[in-house]
Scaffold this active site. Structure first.
Site, PDB file in Angstrom:
ATOM      1  N   THR A   1      -9.098  -5.258  13.707  1.00  0.00           N
ATOM      2  CA  THR A   1      -8.440  -5.242  12.769  1.00  0.00           C
ATOM      3  C   THR A   1      -6.654  -5.024  13.357  1.00  0.00           C
ATOM      4  O   THR A   1      -5.938  -5.660  12.757  1.00  0.00           O
ATOM      5  CB  THR A   1      -8.694  -5.289  11.581  1.00  0.00           C
ATOM      6  OG1 THR A   1      -8.571  -2.869  10.876  1.00  0.00           O
ATOM      7  CG2 THR A   1      -9.506  -5.221  10.775  1.00  0.00           C
ATOM      8  N   LYS A   2      -6.958  -3.881  13.292  1.00  0.00           N
ATOM      9  CA  LYS A   2      -5.619  -2.965  14.425  1.00  0.00           C
ATOM     10  C   LYS A   2      -4.893  -3.825  15.242  1.00  0.00           C
ATOM     11  O   LYS A   2      -4.134  -3.948  15.561  1.00  0.00           O
ATOM     12  CB  LYS A   2      -5.797  -1.847  14.268  1.00  0.00           C
ATOM     13  CG  LYS A   2      -6.007  -1.283  12.840  1.00  0.00           C
ATOM     14  CD  LYS A   2      -4.919  -1.123  11.605  1.00  0.00           C
ATOM     15  CE  LYS A   2      -5.138  -0.674  10.671  1.00  0.00           C
ATOM     16  NZ  LYS A   2      -3.663  -0.574   9.512  1.00  0.00           N
TER      17      LYS A   2
ATOM     18  N   ASN B   1       1.790  -2.123   5.420  1.00  0.00           N
ATOM     19  CA  ASN B   1       0.804  -0.888   5.890  1.00  0.00           C
ATOM     20  C   ASN B   1      -0.403  -0.884   4.922  1.00  0.00           C
ATOM     21  O   ASN B   1      -1.442   0.071   5.213  1.00  0.00           O
ATOM     22  CB  ASN B   1       2.182   0.229   5.029  1.00  0.00           C
ATOM     23  CG  ASN B   1       1.757   1.644   4.891  1.00  0.00           C
ATOM     24  OD1 ASN B   1       0.962   2.179   5.752  1.00  0.00           O
ATOM     25  ND2 ASN B   1       0.671   1.877   3.727  1.00  0.00           N
TER      26      ASN B   1
ATOM     27  N   GLY C   1       0.623  -1.291  -0.141  1.00  0.00           N
ATOM     28  CA  GLY C   1       0.341   0.257   0.282  1.00  0.00           C
ATOM     29  C   GLY C   1       0.463   1.427   0.461  1.00  0.00           C
ATOM     30  O   GLY C   1       0.909   2.144   1.144  1.00  0.00           O
TER      31      GLY C   1
ATOM     32  N   TYR D   1     -12.509  -2.187  12.241  1.00  0.00           N
ATOM     33  CA  TYR D   1     -11.457  -1.131  11.530  1.00  0.00           C
ATOM     34  C   TYR D   1      -9.980  -1.451  13.240  1.00  0.00           C
ATOM     35  O   TYR D   1      -9.536  -2.249  13.264  1.00  0.00           O
ATOM     36  CB  TYR D   1     -11.099  -0.116  11.961  1.00  0.00           C
ATOM     37  CG  TYR D   1     -10.408   0.578  11.251  1.00  0.00           C
ATOM     38  CD1 TYR D   1      -9.416   0.448  10.323  1.00  0.00           C
ATOM     39  CD2 TYR D   1      -9.376   1.725  11.846  1.00  0.00           C
ATOM     40  CE1 TYR D   1      -8.274   1.367   9.834  1.00  0.00           C
ATOM     41  CE2 TYR D   1      -7.671   2.276  11.952  1.00  0.00           C
ATOM     42  CZ  TYR D   1      -7.708   2.053  10.901  1.00  0.00           C
ATOM     43  OH  TYR D   1      -6.351   2.559  10.982  1.00  0.00           O
TER      44      TYR D   1
HETATM   45  P1  NAP Z   1      -4.492   5.983   2.512  1.00  0.00           P
HETATM   46  O1  NAP Z   1      -4.350   7.106   2.733  1.00  0.00           O
HETATM   47  O2  NAP Z   1      -6.132   5.669   2.185  1.00  0.00           O
HETATM   48  O3  NAP Z   1      -3.756   4.997   1.888  1.00  0.00           O
HETATM   49  C1  NAP Z   1      -3.982   3.275   1.154  1.00  0.00           C
HETATM   50  C2  NAP Z   1      -2.237   2.734   0.799  1.00  0.00           C
HETATM   51  O4  NAP Z   1      -2.694   1.359   1.090  1.00  0.00           O
HETATM   52  C3  NAP Z   1      -2.798   3.551  -0.913  1.00  0.00           C
HETATM   53  O5  NAP Z   1      -1.683   3.244  -0.848  1.00  0.00           O
HETATM   54  C4  NAP Z   1      -3.844   1.976  -1.416  1.00  0.00           C
HETATM   55  O6  NAP Z   1      -3.554   2.085  -2.560  1.00  0.00           O
HETATM   56  C5  NAP Z   1      -3.391   0.593  -0.261  1.00  0.00           C
HETATM   57  N1  NAP Z   1      -4.484  -0.518  -0.153  1.00  0.00           N
HETATM   58  C6  NAP Z   1      -5.787   0.164  -0.262  1.00  0.00           C
HETATM   59  N2  NAP Z   1      -6.055  -1.637   0.297  1.00  0.00           N
HETATM   60  C7  NAP Z   1      -5.086  -2.076  -0.799  1.00  0.00           C
HETATM   61  C8  NAP Z   1      -4.787  -3.537  -0.567  1.00  0.00           C
HETATM   62  N3  NAP Z   1      -5.686  -4.219  -1.114  1.00  0.00           N
HETATM   63  N4  NAP Z   1      -3.759  -3.955  -1.421  1.00  0.00           N
HETATM   64  C9  NAP Z   1      -2.457  -3.142  -2.124  1.00  0.00           C
HETATM   65  N5  NAP Z   1      -2.648  -1.729  -1.329  1.00  0.00           N
HETATM   66  C10 NAP Z   1      -4.060  -1.009  -0.532  1.00  0.00           C
HETATM   67  O7  NAP Z   1      -4.421   5.311   4.021  1.00  0.00           O
HETATM   68  P2  NAP Z   1      -2.546   5.202   5.111  1.00  0.00           P
HETATM   69  O8  NAP Z   1      -3.983   6.929   6.044  1.00  0.00           O
HETATM   70  O9  NAP Z   1      -2.057   5.938   4.525  1.00  0.00           O
HETATM   71  O10 NAP Z   1      -2.535   4.987   6.334  1.00  0.00           O
HETATM   72  C11 NAP Z   1      -2.041   3.806   5.549  1.00  0.00           C
HETATM   73  C12 NAP Z   1      -2.369   2.585   7.090  1.00  0.00           C
HETATM   74  O11 NAP Z   1      -1.488   3.324   8.130  1.00  0.00           O
HETATM   75  C13 NAP Z   1      -3.235   1.930   6.936  1.00  0.00           C
HETATM   76  O12 NAP Z   1      -2.900   0.440   7.699  1.00  0.00           O
HETATM   77  C14 NAP Z   1      -3.838   2.535   8.207  1.00  0.00           C
HETATM   78  O13 NAP Z   1      -4.900   1.877   8.473  1.00  0.00           O
HETATM   79  C15 NAP Z   1      -2.613   2.792   9.430  1.00  0.00           C
HETATM   80  N6  NAP Z   1      -3.916   4.093  10.266  1.00  0.00           N
HETATM   81  C16 NAP Z   1      -3.763   4.771   9.293  1.00  0.00           C
HETATM   82  C17 NAP Z   1      -4.251   6.554  10.018  1.00  0.00           C
HETATM   83  C18 NAP Z   1      -4.438   7.724   9.525  1.00  0.00           C
HETATM   84  O14 NAP Z   1      -5.106   9.207  10.550  1.00  0.00           O
HETATM   85  N7  NAP Z   1      -3.992   8.274   8.181  1.00  0.00           N
HETATM   86  C19 NAP Z   1      -4.012   5.764  11.404  1.00  0.00           C
HETATM   87  C20 NAP Z   1      -3.464   5.147  11.592  1.00  0.00           C
HETATM   88  C21 NAP Z   1      -2.998   3.897  10.597  1.00  0.00           C
HETATM   89  P3  NAP Z   1      -4.347   2.614  -4.141  1.00  0.00           P
HETATM   90  O15 NAP Z   1      -3.711   4.457  -4.162  1.00  0.00           O
HETATM   91  O16 NAP Z   1      -3.852   2.112  -4.572  1.00  0.00           O
HETATM   92  O17 NAP Z   1      -5.618   2.618  -3.596  1.00  0.00           O
END
Ligand code: NAP
Length: 245
Positions: free
Chosen positions: A156-157, A88, A9, A153
């Site tokens: 899972t986390k 990620n 991701g 969510y």
């Molecule tokens: P984001 O901006 O929505 O980006 C998600 C990324 O994951 C994108 O590159 C997406 O690819 C990819 N992805 C989603 N589903 C996928 C799949 N089935 N197979 C392969 N790639 C996939 O999210 P983010 O905020 O960067 O979050 C990244 C991680 O951090 C996640 O695990 C999230 O739960 C965790 N997190 C985020 C936050 C927050 O506040 N943002 C807080 C805590 C934890 P595409 O572009 O191709 O869709």
């Protein structure tokens, strides 16, 4: 062992920043996306233009065959086995628990939990052979504490934290470290659904007075991957500006 990282991701958000940071640290990087193929390829292009080694692969982490093939292709392109895996890729949606459908529950577990399971099993044989390697899972503060309307969510986390601790124990004798970063509210596409006002409130509620950036999380991942963290395994590093203190 050549420094080769595979970041699931990594077309956008936190994964993209982690990829840039690890490339700066001298890793050859395998980029992965599901939908944003153009963004993933543009990132690989950008890094190669800076003299780094990078290649992008589209695969759904929920699909074991697809993500395993992507990791094999990355190893082929980058010239060796993955020495650092960053799990990620993740999805999030807000629902009242009573409105969560079977389909959504299965999909979020398939991506957020099974995705890490699949990717780890794809890189483990080489790490076990080398008796070296590093795995960093991206959990969330919502896996550490409860989150109303995000039960699926958060579950899972929390599972990723359990996976991290147990796998760290199992792999420690093989000198493979497994750690976890639990980000707070990070300003990416994922949280835009909350709206500007809620995000401003969340920034105010954060003791350090701001939302996190993808680079904040990239720094935490880079630290856990570094030699300086060589005595750290099974840990959850919370990077949240003090939000859950
Ligand atoms: P984001 O901006 O929505 O980006 C998600 C990324 O994951 C994108 O590159 C997406 O690819 C990819 N992805 C989603 N589903 C996928 C799949 N089935 N197979 C392969 N790639 C996939 O999210 P983010 O905020 O960067 O979050 C990244 C991680 O951090 C996640 O695990 C999230 O739960 C965790 N997190 C985020 C936050 C927050 O506040 N943002 C807080 C805590 C934890 P595409 O572009 O191709 O869709």
């Amino acid at each position: 062992m050549k420094k080769i990282a595979f970041i699931t991701g990594s077309s956008r958000g936190i994964g993209r920043a982690v990829t840039v940071r690890l490339a700066e640290e001298g890793y050859a990087v395998g980029i992965n996306c599901l939908h944003s193929k153009a963004l993933a390829e543009q990132l690989a292009e950008q890094l190669r233009a800076q003299g780094r080694e990078a290649a992008a692969f589209q695969a759904d982490v929920a699909d074991r065959a697809a993500i395993t093939a992507a990791i094999r292709a990355a190893e082929e392109a980058l010239g060796g086995p993955v020495s650092l895996l960053v799990n990620n890729a993740g999805i999030a949606e807000q629902h009242l628990f009573q409105d969560v459908t079977d389909a959504f529950w299965r999909r979020i577990f398939s991506v957020n939990v099974d995705g890490a399971f699949h990717a780890i099993q794809a890189v483990l044989p080489a790490m076990l052979h080398e008796k070296a390697g590093c795995i960093v899972n991206i959990s969330s503060i919502w896996g550490q504490r409860g989150a109303s309307c995000e039960v699926a969510y958060s579950t899972t986390k929390a599972a990723l934290i359990g996976l991290t601790r147990s796998l760290a124990m199992e792999l420690a004798p093989s000198h493979i470290r497994v750690n976890c970063v639990a980000p707070g509210v990070i300003n990416t596409d994922m949280v835009q659904v909350l709206g500007e006002e809620t995000l401003a409130d969340l920034a105010r509620e954060t003791p350090l007075g701001r939302l996190g950036t993808p680079e904040d999380i990239a720094n935490a991942v880079a630290f856990l991957a570094d030699e300086r963290a060589s005595f750290l395994t099974g840990q959850v590093l919370t990077a949240d500006g003090g939000f859950i203190l």
